[in-house]
Design a protein around this motif. Sequence first.
Motif, PDB file in Angstrom:
ATOM      1  N   MET A 152       0.833  -1.204   0.000  1.00 50.69           N
ATOM      2  CA  MET A 152       0.000   0.000   0.000  1.00 50.69           C
ATOM      3  C   MET A 152       0.868   1.254   0.000  1.00 50.69           C
ATOM      4  O   MET A 152       0.611   2.192  -0.740  1.00 50.69           O
ATOM      5  CB  MET A 152      -0.879   0.040   1.262  1.00 50.69           C
ATOM      6  N   VAL A 153       1.877   1.237   0.865  1.00 40.19           N
ATOM      7  CA  VAL A 153       2.679   2.451   1.079  1.00 40.19           C
ATOM      8  C   VAL A 153       3.968   2.446   0.268  1.00 40.19           C
ATOM      9  O   VAL A 153       4.728   3.420   0.317  1.00 40.19           O
ATOM     10  CB  VAL A 153       3.021   2.639   2.573  1.00 40.19           C
ATOM     11  N   ASN A 154       4.208   1.375  -0.482  1.00 38.46           N
ATOM     12  CA  ASN A 154       5.436   1.290  -1.275  1.00 38.46           C
ATOM     13  C   ASN A 154       5.222   0.411  -2.502  1.00 38.46           C
ATOM     14  O   ASN A 154       5.726  -0.707  -2.586  1.00 38.46           O
ATOM     15  CB  ASN A 154       6.583   0.725  -0.412  1.00 38.46           C
ATOM     16  N   PRO A 155       4.459   0.920  -3.474  1.00 43.13           N
ATOM     17  CA  PRO A 155       4.145   0.088  -4.645  1.00 43.13           C
ATOM     18  C   PRO A 155       5.380  -0.343  -5.425  1.00 43.13           C
ATOM     19  O   PRO A 155       5.338  -1.362  -6.122  1.00 43.13           O
ATOM     20  CB  PRO A 155       3.233   0.993  -5.490  1.00 43.13           C
ATOM     21  N   PRO A 159       7.773  -5.315  -9.106  1.00 42.60           N
ATOM     22  CA  PRO A 159       8.277  -4.840 -10.397  1.00 42.60           C
ATOM     23  C   PRO A 159       7.133  -4.409 -11.324  1.00 42.60           C
ATOM     24  O   PRO A 159       6.061  -5.013 -11.312  1.00 42.60           O
ATOM     25  CB  PRO A 159       8.993  -6.076 -10.961  1.00 42.60           C
ATOM     26  N   GLY A 160       7.369  -3.379 -12.098  1.00 44.89           N
ATOM     27  CA  GLY A 160       6.419  -2.994 -13.153  1.00 44.89           C
ATOM     28  C   GLY A 160       5.136  -2.382 -12.621  1.00 44.89           C
ATOM     29  O   GLY A 160       5.047  -1.922 -11.481  1.00 44.89           O
ATOM     30  N   ASP A 161       4.126  -2.393 -13.489  1.00 47.15           N
ATOM     31  CA  ASP A 161       2.851  -1.758 -13.163  1.00 47.15           C
ATOM     32  C   ASP A 161       1.915  -2.714 -12.447  1.00 47.15           C
ATOM     33  O   ASP A 161       1.839  -3.897 -12.780  1.00 47.15           O
ATOM     34  CB  ASP A 161       2.179  -1.278 -14.456  1.00 47.15           C
ATOM     35  N   HIS A 162       1.222  -2.214 -11.460  1.00 39.54           N
ATOM     36  CA  HIS A 162       0.123  -2.932 -10.835  1.00 39.54           C
ATOM     37  C   HIS A 162      -0.854  -1.889 -10.316  1.00 39.54           C
ATOM     38  O   HIS A 162      -0.546  -0.703 -10.287  1.00 39.54           O
ATOM     39  CB  HIS A 162       0.617  -3.900  -9.754  1.00 39.54           C
ATOM     40  N   THR A 163      -2.044  -2.359  -9.903  1.00 36.80           N
ATOM     41  CA  THR A 163      -3.199  -1.467  -9.851  1.00 36.80           C
ATOM     42  C   THR A 163      -3.687  -1.187  -8.442  1.00 36.80           C
ATOM     43  O   THR A 163      -3.708  -2.078  -7.590  1.00 36.80           O
ATOM     44  CB  THR A 163      -4.353  -2.112 -10.672  1.00 36.80           C
ATOM     45  N   ALA A 220       2.812 -12.897   0.413  1.00 42.28           N
ATOM     46  CA  ALA A 220       1.808 -11.826   0.337  1.00 42.28           C
ATOM     47  C   ALA A 220       2.286 -10.680  -0.557  1.00 42.28           C
ATOM     48  O   ALA A 220       1.583  -9.685  -0.706  1.00 42.28           O
ATOM     49  CB  ALA A 220       1.522 -11.294   1.740  1.00 42.28           C
ATOM     50  N   MET A 221       3.478 -10.861  -1.138  1.00 50.12           N
ATOM     51  CA  MET A 221       4.016  -9.800  -1.987  1.00 50.12           C
ATOM     52  C   MET A 221       3.560  -9.984  -3.427  1.00 50.12           C
ATOM     53  O   MET A 221       4.329 -10.374  -4.322  1.00 50.12           O
ATOM     54  CB  MET A 221       5.546  -9.788  -1.907  1.00 50.12           C
ATOM     55  N   PHE A 222       2.288  -9.718  -3.640  1.00 49.22           N
ATOM     56  CA  PHE A 222       1.736  -9.775  -5.000  1.00 49.22           C
ATOM     57  C   PHE A 222       0.602  -8.775  -5.066  1.00 49.22           C
ATOM     58  O   PHE A 222       0.089  -8.322  -4.033  1.00 49.22           O
ATOM     59  CB  PHE A 222       1.235 -11.191  -5.332  1.00 49.22           C
ATOM     60  N   ASN A 223       0.231  -8.412  -6.255  1.00 50.70           N
ATOM     61  CA  ASN A 223      -0.920  -7.523  -6.414  1.00 50.70           C
ATOM     62  C   ASN A 223      -1.603  -7.796  -7.742  1.00 50.70           C
ATOM     63  O   ASN A 223      -1.035  -8.409  -8.641  1.00 50.70           O
ATOM     64  CB  ASN A 223      -0.476  -6.051  -6.335  1.00 50.70           C
TER      65      ASN A 223
ATOM     66  N   PHE B 224      -7.094  -9.619 -15.639  1.00 52.64           N
ATOM     67  CA  PHE B 224      -6.342  -9.567 -14.396  1.00 52.64           C
ATOM     68  C   PHE B 224      -4.967 -10.195 -14.621  1.00 52.64           C
ATOM     69  O   PHE B 224      -4.846 -11.236 -15.273  1.00 52.64           O
ATOM     70  CB  PHE B 224      -7.065 -10.356 -13.297  1.00 52.64           C
ATOM     71  N   SER B 225      -3.966  -9.556 -14.061  1.00 47.70           N
ATOM     72  CA  SER B 225      -2.640 -10.152 -14.036  1.00 47.70           C
ATOM     73  C   SER B 225      -2.189 -10.127 -12.585  1.00 47.70           C
ATOM     74  O   SER B 225      -2.405  -9.151 -11.882  1.00 47.70           O
ATOM     75  CB  SER B 225      -1.686  -9.343 -14.908  1.00 47.70           C
ATOM     76  N   ILE B 226      -1.611 -11.218 -12.126  1.00 46.64           N
ATOM     77  CA  ILE B 226      -1.077 -11.235 -10.761  1.00 46.64           C
ATOM     78  C   ILE B 226       0.421 -10.965 -10.859  1.00 46.64           C
ATOM     79  O   ILE B 226       1.183 -11.727 -11.448  1.00 46.64           O
ATOM     80  CB  ILE B 226      -1.343 -12.587 -10.073  1.00 46.64           C
ATOM     81  N   VAL B 227       0.798  -9.808 -10.313  1.00 44.83           N
ATOM     82  CA  VAL B 227       2.213  -9.399 -10.309  1.00 44.83           C
ATOM     83  C   VAL B 227       2.825  -9.874  -8.987  1.00 44.83           C
ATOM     84  O   VAL B 227       2.320  -9.542  -7.913  1.00 44.83           O
ATOM     85  CB  VAL B 227       2.343  -7.880 -10.451  1.00 44.83           C
TER      86      VAL B 227
END
Lengths: 233, 233
Positions: A152-155, A159-163, A220-223, B224-227
């Motif tokens: 949340m506080v450090n996107p 790596p790369g773009d996430h939403t 848990a390091m995914f988005n 959806f892509s899971i980064v």
Amino acid sequence: MKIAVFGTGIVGQVIANRLSGLGHTVCVGTRDVAKALARTDKDVYGNQPFGKWYEQNVNTVSLGTYAEAAASSEIIFNCTMGQGSIEALKQAGGSNLKGKVIIDISNPLDFSKGMPPFLSPGNTDSLGELIQRTFPDVKVVKTLNTMNCYLMVNPAALPGDHTVFVSGNDGGAKATAKEILKSFGWKESNMIDLGDISTARGTEQLLPIWIRLYGALQTAMFNFSIVIGKSPM
Amino acid sequence: MKIAVFGTGIVGQVIANRLSGLGHTVCVGTRDVAKALARTDKDVYGNQPFGKWYEQNVNTVSLGTYAEAAASSEIIFNCTMGQGSIEALKQAGGSNLKGKVIIDISNPLDFSKGMPPFLSPGNTDSLGELIQRTFPDVKVVKTLNTMNCYLMVNPAALPGDHTVFVSGNDGGAKATAKEILKSFGWKESNMIDLGDISTARGTEQLLPIWIRLYGALQTAMFNFSIVIGKSPM
């Protein structure tokens, strides 16, 4: 800005640290200050107890009841467990909330029937909507609830773009929330404004798959990232 | 392989075309063959009516009742509307389904109370689980239900990596489904096996945000892509 952070768990701690690091005046709100400070148990994830965290941050963050934190702030970050959010906001008191922006990053996960948790409210309602309905004088913005608090506080930790998704009825409140997201490191091109607060149903319903992904990926390091095509279908 | 495609809407048409193009023997299953062929109305998205589509594909795809299609096939693709899936499978008949892989790509969207739709079943259950419970002799694999049908069969239509989820109780059935996904163009590294069929709750609950994203982005060409981060949190 003067910002209240409701909730003393790891999410509240991480959000409070980030906001105070950015120069905001942060007051953490809790039900019972003495009890919160006396907490010496690590949480289920092994994070340090609140009392110890507060000892380390006492020079940069203040602490008060929900009512005290809300009274002294322009914006409220709701980082409480979803099942306790309405009660926490009621304790804050309507007059302390009136007209303020509530950035709701919590999820209404109900573990009362074991794993996997379900959403309560869910499907035809959402916590974001419930808060907005219960406190019609506040401006609820639902955001950040679809990822772990370090992201949340450090996107840039991924790596790369996430939403990151944004939902809310008030355009000005959403603009305020987006400014805070930007200060956390979020690119505007990675923010998707889904529309009014009823779209919080969509983001809260990401939690069930988030929990299963956490199990499948063992981190848990995914988005979520929304990949968009260049041409219509 | 011999594959039944249940459903004559645009999803069934696109899946049937792709499978027959890959050399499979495809039989489309429907409730009433004569009625399906007589359908001259475009669907809500302006797609051509089934009768016209079938006229163009009569040399590569056969057509039958749900029972006929299931009896002649090793694998069944469920492309019916979620609200009608159980009834369609019941019409197929238990003996025609026994032991077979059902690739369930449908979603239990309920539009009976207007927009936005809700999930029925939802939250504490899913259509994938309901099919598996109702027909314990089949091997349900839930997949592909989180994107539009053109992307299902042609993931390269979007730039870069994006994700397809797989849920199911039977490892062999999931391996079969993954082979078909691979033949559609899906890279193995973009498939996430979430676990057993109860994880279909997770993917079905992506639909509410999918619908809101469709509104916000004004295109259905997204996924959806899971980064995933490289290091633990």
